[in-house]
Write a protein that holds these residues in place. Structure first.
Motif, PDB file in Angstrom:
ATOM      1  N   SER A  27      55.222  11.347-160.082  1.00 26.75           N
ATOM      2  CA  SER A  27      55.452  12.489-159.192  1.00 26.75           C
ATOM      3  C   SER A  27      56.929  12.771-158.981  1.00 26.75           C
ATOM      4  CB  SER A  27      54.783  12.292-157.837  1.00 26.75           C
ATOM      5  OG  SER A  27      54.035  11.162-157.829  1.00 26.75           O
TER       6      SER A  27
ATOM      7  N   LEU B  39      57.828  16.476-159.198  1.00 28.62           N
ATOM      8  CA  LEU B  39      57.437  17.213-157.991  1.00 28.62           C
ATOM      9  C   LEU B  39      58.436  16.960-156.863  1.00 28.62           C
ATOM     10  CD1 LEU B  39      55.301  18.829-156.323  1.00 28.62           C
ATOM     11  CD2 LEU B  39      54.287  16.629-155.759  1.00 28.62           C
ATOM     12  N   PHE B  40      58.821  15.697-156.691  1.00 24.63           N
ATOM     13  CA  PHE B  40      59.733  15.356-155.607  1.00 24.63           C
ATOM     14  C   PHE B  40      61.091  16.033-155.814  1.00 24.63           C
ATOM     15  CE2 PHE B  40      57.505  11.065-154.573  1.00 24.63           C
ATOM     16  CZ  PHE B  40      56.409  11.765-154.139  1.00 24.63           C
TER      17      PHE B  40
ATOM     18  N   SER C 138      58.414  15.734-144.859  1.00 26.53           N
ATOM     19  CA  SER C 138      57.138  15.374-145.473  1.00 26.53           C
ATOM     20  C   SER C 138      57.134  13.923-145.923  1.00 26.53           C
ATOM     21  CB  SER C 138      56.848  16.272-146.666  1.00 26.53           C
ATOM     22  OG  SER C 138      56.824  17.609-146.262  1.00 26.53           O
ATOM     23  N   GLY C 139      58.199  13.198-145.634  1.00 23.59           N
ATOM     24  CA  GLY C 139      58.212  11.781-145.937  1.00 23.59           C
ATOM     25  C   GLY C 139      58.806  11.425-147.281  1.00 23.59           C
ATOM     26  N   LEU C 140      59.469  12.360-147.942  1.00 21.92           N
ATOM     27  CA  LEU C 140      60.111  12.030-149.215  1.00 21.92           C
ATOM     28  C   LEU C 140      61.365  11.201-148.946  1.00 21.92           C
ATOM     29  CD1 LEU C 140      60.012  15.231-151.420  1.00 21.92           C
ATOM     30  CD2 LEU C 140      58.475  13.313-151.331  1.00 21.92           C
TER      31      LEU C 140
ATOM     32  N   ARG D 227      59.478   9.017-142.727  1.00 24.16           N
ATOM     33  CA  ARG D 227      58.720   8.128-143.617  1.00 24.16           C
ATOM     34  C   ARG D 227      57.948   7.066-142.839  1.00 24.16           C
ATOM     35  NH1 ARG D 227      59.192   7.913-148.928  1.00 24.16           N
ATOM     36  NH2 ARG D 227      58.819   5.727-149.288  1.00 24.16           N
TER      37      ARG D 227
ATOM     38  N   ILE E 181      55.116   8.567-140.856  1.00 22.88           N
ATOM     39  CA  ILE E 181      53.959   8.892-141.691  1.00 22.88           C
ATOM     40  C   ILE E 181      53.191   7.615-142.030  1.00 22.88           C
ATOM     41  CG2 ILE E 181      53.275   9.767-143.952  1.00 22.88           C
ATOM     42  CD1 ILE E 181      55.709  11.728-143.670  1.00 22.88           C
TER      43      ILE E 181
ATOM     44  N   GLU F  27      50.815  22.169-154.695  1.00 20.04           N
ATOM     45  CA  GLU F  27      51.896  21.193-154.581  1.00 20.04           C
ATOM     46  C   GLU F  27      52.349  21.037-153.134  1.00 20.04           C
ATOM     47  OE1 GLU F  27      54.233  21.509-158.803  1.00 20.04           O
ATOM     48  OE2 GLU F  27      54.129  23.304-157.562  1.00 20.04           O
TER      49      GLU F  27
ATOM     50  N   ILE G  28      49.720  18.721-151.384  1.00 17.23           N
ATOM     51  CA  ILE G  28      49.662  17.284-151.687  1.00 17.23           C
ATOM     52  C   ILE G  28      50.985  16.564-151.410  1.00 17.23           C
ATOM     53  CG2 ILE G  28      47.882  17.574-153.451  1.00 17.23           C
ATOM     54  CD1 ILE G  28      50.613  16.767-155.259  1.00 17.23           C
ATOM     55  N   LEU G  29      52.020  17.303-151.038  1.00 16.16           N
ATOM     56  CA  LEU G  29      53.364  16.707-151.004  1.00 16.16           C
ATOM     57  C   LEU G  29      53.463  15.462-150.115  1.00 16.16           C
ATOM     58  CD1 LEU G  29      56.179  17.044-152.149  1.00 16.16           C
ATOM     59  CD2 LEU G  29      56.780  18.339-150.119  1.00 16.16           C
ATOM     60  N   ALA G  30      52.989  15.583-148.871  1.00 16.79           N
ATOM     61  CA  ALA G  30      53.145  14.452-147.953  1.00 16.79           C
ATOM     62  C   ALA G  30      52.290  13.266-148.405  1.00 16.79           C
ATOM     63  CB  ALA G  30      52.773  14.868-146.535  1.00 16.79           C
TER      64      ALA G  30
ATOM     65  N   GLN H 169      51.398  12.577-151.452  1.00 18.52           N
ATOM     66  CA  GLN H 169      52.036  12.007-152.632  1.00 18.52           C
ATOM     67  C   GLN H 169      53.262  11.185-152.240  1.00 18.52           C
ATOM     68  OE1 GLN H 169      51.078  12.409-156.280  1.00 18.52           O
ATOM     69  NE2 GLN H 169      52.186  10.549-155.787  1.00 18.52           N
ATOM     70  N   ALA H 170      54.037  11.701-151.298  1.00 16.26           N
ATOM     71  CA  ALA H 170      55.215  10.963-150.851  1.00 16.26           C
ATOM     72  C   ALA H 170      54.799   9.641-150.230  1.00 16.26           C
ATOM     73  CB  ALA H 170      56.007  11.789-149.834  1.00 16.26           C
TER      74      ALA H 170
ATOM     75  N   GLY I 120      53.854   7.251-153.006  1.00 11.47           N
ATOM     76  CA  GLY I 120      54.985   6.829-153.837  1.00 11.47           C
ATOM     77  C   GLY I 120      54.970   7.528-155.174  1.00 11.47           C
ATOM     78  N   TRP I 121      56.123   7.525-155.850  1.00  9.81           N
ATOM     79  CA  TRP I 121      56.262   8.340-157.053  1.00  9.81           C
ATOM     80  C   TRP I 121      55.521   7.773-158.235  1.00  9.81           C
ATOM     81  CZ3 TRP I 121      58.684   6.386-161.458  1.00  9.81           C
ATOM     82  CH2 TRP I 121      59.349   5.168-161.285  1.00  9.81           C
ATOM     83  N   ILE I 122      55.283   6.478-158.216  1.00  9.03           N
ATOM     84  CA  ILE I 122      54.752   5.836-159.415  1.00  9.03           C
ATOM     85  C   ILE I 122      53.245   6.055-159.548  1.00  9.03           C
ATOM     86  CG2 ILE I 122      54.280   3.575-158.378  1.00  9.03           C
ATOM     87  CD1 ILE I 122      56.187   4.012-161.640  1.00  9.03           C
ATOM     88  N   GLN I 123      52.597   6.429-158.428  1.00  8.85           N
ATOM     89  CA  GLN I 123      51.142   6.645-158.491  1.00  8.85           C
ATOM     90  C   GLN I 123      50.814   8.107-158.269  1.00  8.85           C
ATOM     91  OE1 GLN I 123      48.706   4.284-155.831  1.00  8.85           O
ATOM     92  NE2 GLN I 123      50.374   2.818-155.668  1.00  8.85           N
ATOM     93  N   PRO I 124      50.996   8.924-159.278  1.00 13.64           N
ATOM     94  CA  PRO I 124      50.700  10.339-159.069  1.00 13.64           C
ATOM     95  C   PRO I 124      49.211  10.545-158.793  1.00 13.64           C
ATOM     96  CG  PRO I 124      51.131   9.909-161.377  1.00 13.64           C
ATOM     97  CD  PRO I 124      51.378   8.633-160.660  1.00 13.64           C
TER      98      PRO I 124
END
Lengths: 333, 506
Positions: free
Chosen positions: A189, A192-193, A207-209, B324, B327, B351, B354-356, B358-359, B362-366
């Motif tokens: 992702s 997207l980020f 949003s927690g990024l 973070r 959440i 997009e 799903i943003l929050a 997905q954040a 984590g990035w590694i588990q889309p």
């Protein structure tokens, strides 16, 4: 997807247009020969020479997508070339270690950029300008102000001018870099980020990024790519020339990204567009050198002017200005 | 100003509004958000042009087309944000663009002399050769005032001049205002701080929904009456409106406390706030603009980290303050300013939804593509988002639908506590009703909600408990049958210098 293709129409058209001009004025450009088991010809040459800009542009695409910019890539190239050359000449380290250490140093340069931008809050253009100036200085210190020559025919030189699967090694490196980048950004992702941060940093943070980490990542990734580009360049000319390695290449990379349809304002990015942008710039270089006007070559001093005119035209086409003009004229009629 | 009409596409922002300013008076312009205060000021100061009506200045009709023209006619404005060049000297700031010249060169000696005179005129004696940034915000504000009155102004408009000043600075500013009033200036004062309005004004004009409600001398308009005029509800008749909602206003005290904040506060934010929210409960935050509602939410969500007090979530103390970690604790927050902090305009509805989540993963588990599509389809249907396609950029949706997408983003993380800051602002009535219904449904399912709205009626309708804020402090808390408009208004209107307890029992 359809949008992405629509955005690419003008860059692709520009590339095709350039190739057509070549086909008419200089059909030799398209001739391909196999010499000593290696495919040669101007087209292969374009791809070969495009490799450093391409590598840098891949990283630059991600940086620009976060609404940042990295001016230091050219200098980072000179660092990796200088470090690799010095290690090769002055130590008896095996080539892999030399490469790993050079790339590690470039990676650290990228982390430095990222920290200045993400934690200290310096504007990207200023933060990377610091390394742009300092980086070349570091490279000159490492190489003691000298051009360090590397013996031709060494394994190192193979990276720049060797042949793999009938094509220059640089093309293989480019293809691997493209596939790796696309995998990293589209099959995790991260893409997207990156787009979210470039689109609205505050909303992304809410949003927690992990905005800071992602910023550091894009600059580090770019510096890593620049490191590889620097090694390719040094290997190609079998010398580390700290004064000239990667000089002005950051500008070519930014141009390629912009031509490819990624906005400097950040947000959506387009890797395929960037690749086309790189090809346009490199084809243009070759075209200017090879095109004959009235039996003479175009003087080399015209190179930069012609290049900027073509880039301007592509950007204008892309910005829909022409489409608007057409529309308003129709509206009046 | 007489019979002023100004329309924007679709709205009549000012509907035959009148405003009368006399020499030597401080005249406050009051009204809730969107009442038309700023539009009226912008018409007066030449930013907007009015479509009907007349503006008379000392009996002569004027019609300023630009702020510069208004200034030349004697109408100056000082805005909320300080508009100074921080690196230039005070004198340069005062004379920028109209430097006195001698032989075509700038006459510095004259500038410095005249700048000092201009500052002395408002009783401020400072070194005008120092850069503006070396002075406090309050002084900077006074520099802007000095700059405007130097244009031979007759009218001075102060738009929220006190919002970034502390108490001492406010009284300093008020001295300047009084000094100018005594020199015969007509001063228009706009502020959300009621106490300040009552301290400085001679007269109040009230606007509501673009209409002129009335003009009153300060002595004839007690606070309660002012608030009911601003909100447009007669305080005495509102109690029965809300009766039919009372049935669900009893949340047992045995319900688990999801979030508890004790004495939380931060400099330049809210101070000393006690707040707790139980499972299945809607807690409303009421108060006028600038009372600290958003600040409290920002503290709870970790956007601003607290400097005093502590926050516990599910009985565990929160140590690191960031969105973070909030959440991670299953807290969600839709911020007040959708454009600025909510939507990511380029990205698609899918997009954005799903943003929050997905954040959080984590990035590694889309999240798999078809799972993303399922989620967006689910929320588009559940929240009734009007779109043909989840792949459209969110910027193409209407305000209400954008708000629903942001809500979907947070519902996707299945929060235990959802904080909504002005979720109904700037969206149409239908969408408002849907969002209010959603709030009721969510709390029925056991979610805890913190609901911030400047529309008190919404707060009264939807909350089980209401915390009333004023001047960034908590001034009251009411629950159950006590939640009524007039009650909240009484708490807001009461003089903040009196102890809180008395107010609640009064």
């Amino acid at each position: 997807m359809l949008d992405a293709i629509k955005k690419l129409i003008w860059p692709i058209a520009a590339l095709v247009f350039l190739l057509v001009i070549n086909a008419i004025s200089n059909p030799a450009l398209f001739s391909l020969k196999i010499v000593d088991g290696q495919l040669t010809g101007s087209l292969v040459d374009i791809l070969d020479r495009a490799a450093p800009v391409l590598l840098i542009s891949l990283g630059m695409t991600l940086v620009i997508a976060t609404a940042g910019i990295d001016l230091s890539v050219g200098s980072v190239m000179s660092i990796s070339g200088a470090v690799a050359a010095v290690l090769l000449i002055q130590t008896d380290w095996a080539l892999p270690y030399v490469l790993i250490v050079s790339l590690l140093i470039c990676t650290m340069a990228g982390i430095w950029n990222g920290i200045l931008i993400a934690y200290i809050g310096i504007q990207p253009i200023v933060a990377t300008l610091i390394l742009m100036v300092a980086g070349r200085g570091i490279a000159q210190l490492v190489s003691d102000g000298q051009i360090i020559t590397i013996p031709e025919g060494s394994t190192f030189a193979f990276i720049g001018s060797g042949c793999f699967l009938g094509l220059p090694v640089t093309i293989t490196i480019s293809v691997i870099a493209i596939i790796t980048t696309i995998t990293i950004v589209r099959y995790t992702s991260l893409g997207l980020f990156i787009e979210a941060i470039g689109g609205n940093e505050k909303a992304s943070y809410y949003s927690g990024l992990n905005v800071r980490t992602i910023r550091i990542f894009v600059y580090t990734f770019t510096a890593f790519c620049a490191g590889i580009a620097g090694i390719i360049y040094a290997a190609d000319i079998t010398a580390a020339d700290s004064n000239n390695a990667g000089l002005y290449l950051e500008l070519d990379a930014i141009l390629a990204v912009v031509i490819g349809g990624t906005s400097l304002m950040g947000g959506r990015f387009n890797i395929v567009g960037t690749i086309i942008g790189v090809l346009i710039i490199q084809t243009l270089n070759t075209t200017i050198l090879m095109t004959q006007v009235g039996g003479h070559n175009i003087p080399a001093e015209w190179n930069l002017i012609i290049k900027s005119i073509v880039v301007l035209i592509v950007c204008l086409l892309q910005s829909n200005i022409l489409a608007h003009l057409k529309f308003s004229r129709r509206a009046i009629a | 100003m007489h019979g002023i009409v100004k329309t924007f596409p679709g709205v009549r922002a000012l509907d035959t509004v009148q405003f009368k300013l006399r020499h030597g008076e401080v005249h406050s312009l009051m009204g809730e958000n969107g009442a038309g205060k700023s539009t009226l000021i912008k018409v007066l100061t030449g930013v907007y042009r009015h479509e009907e009506g007349t503006i008379l200045l000392n009996g002569k009709p004027i019609s300023p087309r630009t702020p510069l023209e208004a200034q030349e006619q004697g109408i100056s404005t000082v805005y909320q944000e300080v508009n100074l060049f921080p690196e230039l000297s005070v004198a340069e700031n005062i004379f920028i663009g109209r430097e006195p010249k001698k032989f075509g060169l700038i006459n510095w000696r004259k500038i410095i002399k005249k700048a000092r005179e201009a500052m002395l005129r408002i009783n401020i004696d400072i070194d005008v050769t120092l850069p503006a940034r070396s002075y406090s915000v309050a002084i900077q504000q006074m520099i802007t005032i000095a700059r405007s009155i130097d244009f031979d102004a007759k009218i001075l408009v102060l738009d929220e001049p006190t919002s970034s000043l502390d108490t001492a600075e406010v009284s300093q500013l008020f001295n300047v205002i009084r000094c100018l009033r005594d020199q015969g200036f007509g001063i228009v004062f706009v502020s959300h701080f009621l106490d300040q309005v009552y301290e400085i004004s001679d007269r109040i004009s009230v606007l509501r929904n673009g209409q002129f409600i009335g003009e009153y001398p300060i002595s004839e308009l007690p606070r309660m009456k002012l608030i009911s005029k601003m909100i447009g509800k007669d305080a005495l008749n509102t109690s029965d409106l809300t009766q039919h909602h009372k049935s669900r206003k009893n949340i047992s005290n045995n319900q688990k406390i999801v979030l508890n904040g004790e004495h939380i506060g931060r400099r330049n934010s809210a101070t000393d706030i006690d707040i707790n929210i139980r499972k299945g409960e809607v807690v409303g935050l009421a108060g006028l603009l600038g009372s600290g509602r958003t600040e409290v939410a920002n503290l709870l969500f970790g956007i601003d980290s607290i400097e005093t007090g502590k926050i516990t979530v599910n009985d565990k103390e929160v140590k690191s303050h960031s969105p973070r970690s909030a959440i991670k604790n299953k807290i969600a927050y839709t911020p007040e300013n959708r454009k600025d902090a909510g939507i990511i305009p380029d990205l698609s509805i899918r997009e954005n939804i799903i943003l929050a989540l997905q954040a959080h993963k984590g990035w590694i588990q889309p999240i798999r593509r078809n799972e993303q599509q399922r989620l967006s389809k689910h929320f588009i249907k559940a929240l009734n988002i009007a779109t043909t396609d989840a792949e459209k950029p969110i910027s193409q949706l209407s305000g209400g639908n954008q708000q629903k997408v942001i809500l979907a983003r947070w519902l996707a993380i299945q929060p235990e506590l959802l904080m909504l800051d002005e979720p109904t602002r700037g969206i149409d009535i239908g969408a408002k009703a849907e969002i209010e219904k959603l709030i009721a449904d969510l709390c029925q399912k056991g979610m805890a909600l913190l609901f911030i709205s400047s529309e008190l009626e919404e707060i009264v309708r939807d909350s089980h408990r209401v915390i009333v804020l004023k001047d960034r402090k908590k001034v009251g808390e009411i629950s159950g049958d006590e939640i009524q408009l007039d009650r909240i208004m009484k708490i807001i209107a009461s003089d903040s210098k009196k102890p809180v307890k008395k107010l609640i029992n009064a």
